[in-house]
Scaffold this active site. Structure first.
Site, mmCIF file in Angstrom:
data_model
loop_
_atom_site.group_PDB
_atom_site.id
_atom_site.type_symbol
_atom_site.label_atom_id
_atom_site.label_comp_id
_atom_site.label_asym_id
_atom_site.label_seq_id
_atom_site.Cartn_x
_atom_site.Cartn_y
_atom_site.Cartn_z
ATOM 1 C CG HIS A 1 26.011 -9.512 4.281
ATOM 2 N ND1 HIS A 1 26.609 -10.569 4.917
ATOM 3 C CD2 HIS A 1 24.716 -9.538 4.673
ATOM 4 C CE1 HIS A 1 25.732 -11.176 5.680
ATOM 5 N NE2 HIS A 1 24.561 -10.581 5.536
HETATM 6 P P1 TYD Z 1 21.779 -8.804 8.537
HETATM 7 O O1 TYD Z 1 22.933 -9.652 8.899
HETATM 8 O O2 TYD Z 1 22.040 -7.597 7.649
HETATM 9 O O3 TYD Z 1 20.628 -9.654 7.870
HETATM 10 P P2 TYD Z 1 20.683 -10.623 6.605
HETATM 11 O O4 TYD Z 1 20.355 -11.973 7.113
HETATM 12 O O5 TYD Z 1 19.668 -10.166 5.642
HETATM 13 O O6 TYD Z 1 22.048 -10.539 6.046
HETATM 14 O O7 TYD Z 1 21.084 -8.323 9.873
HETATM 15 C C1 TYD Z 1 19.813 -7.682 9.870
HETATM 16 C C2 TYD Z 1 19.722 -6.791 11.099
HETATM 17 O O8 TYD Z 1 19.816 -7.575 12.289
HETATM 18 C C3 TYD Z 1 20.827 -5.739 11.165
HETATM 19 O O9 TYD Z 1 20.254 -4.508 11.464
HETATM 20 C C4 TYD Z 1 21.697 -6.164 12.301
HETATM 21 C C5 TYD Z 1 20.854 -7.102 13.133
HETATM 22 N N1 TYD Z 1 21.637 -8.251 13.658
HETATM 23 C C6 TYD Z 1 22.036 -8.239 14.977
HETATM 24 O O10 TYD Z 1 21.754 -7.303 15.748
HETATM 25 N N2 TYD Z 1 22.774 -9.305 15.444
HETATM 26 C C7 TYD Z 1 23.119 -10.345 14.652
HETATM 27 O O11 TYD Z 1 23.792 -11.312 15.102
HETATM 28 C C8 TYD Z 1 22.706 -10.332 13.274
HETATM 29 C C9 TYD Z 1 23.068 -11.465 12.342
HETATM 30 C C10 TYD Z 1 21.966 -9.266 12.831
#
Ligand code: TYD
Length: 135
Positions: A53
């Protein structure tokens, strides 16, 4: 828009000591933004991929505090891979940069400093939508 020129690896201070080494990050001194949030990724099963993303406004700084992993960045034109494996080097990722993190070693620990609070509206999760927003 050429955001790619802003992506860079930043070497952090490393205070060598026979009792153990120490490194430090100060906002706006070692990284070019104020820190609003810190999160970390750990216990990643072999072969898993995180990220995939971009953020509309949020800037981030990633450090491999332990172990190693690859950060693959795309600015809308080209893709570059950074292999992170040192706790005194971080990768600065400007806004509107597509990122994917993969090839996590066993027991690796990624710490991510972010310029903004968590908000789902900040995410661009569709690659074609990302390309449309940067070109
Ligand atoms: P995401 O940023 O999509 O993970 P990745 O590292 O794979 O990109 O986040 C995964 C999940 O965690 C999503 O449901 C949202 C939650 N999340 C939070 O609640 N707070 C945060 O600061 C972050 C980074 C993620």
């Amino acid at each position: 828009m050429d955001t790619f020129t802003n992506i860079r690896q930043i070497e952090l201070p490393k205070i060598l000591d026979e009792r153990g080494n120490l490194s430090v990050i100060e906002e706006e001194t070692h990284i070019p933004f104020q820190i609003k949030r810190i999160y970390w990724i750990y216990d990643v099963p072999g072969g898993e991929i995180r990220g995939s993303h971009a953020f509309r406004h949020t800037e981030e700084f990633i450090v491999a505090l332990s172990g190693s992993f690859d950060v693959i960045l795309h600015d809308g034109i080209k893709e570059v891979k950074y292999a992170l494996s040192r706790s005194y080097y971080g990768l600065y990722i400007p806004r509107l940069t597509w990122r994917r993190i993969e090839n996590f070693s066993t027991n690796s620990l990624a710490i991510i400093l972010a310029s903004g609070e968590y908000r789902e509206e900040e995410y661009i999760r569709d690659f074609d939508a990302f390309l449309g927003s940067v070109t």
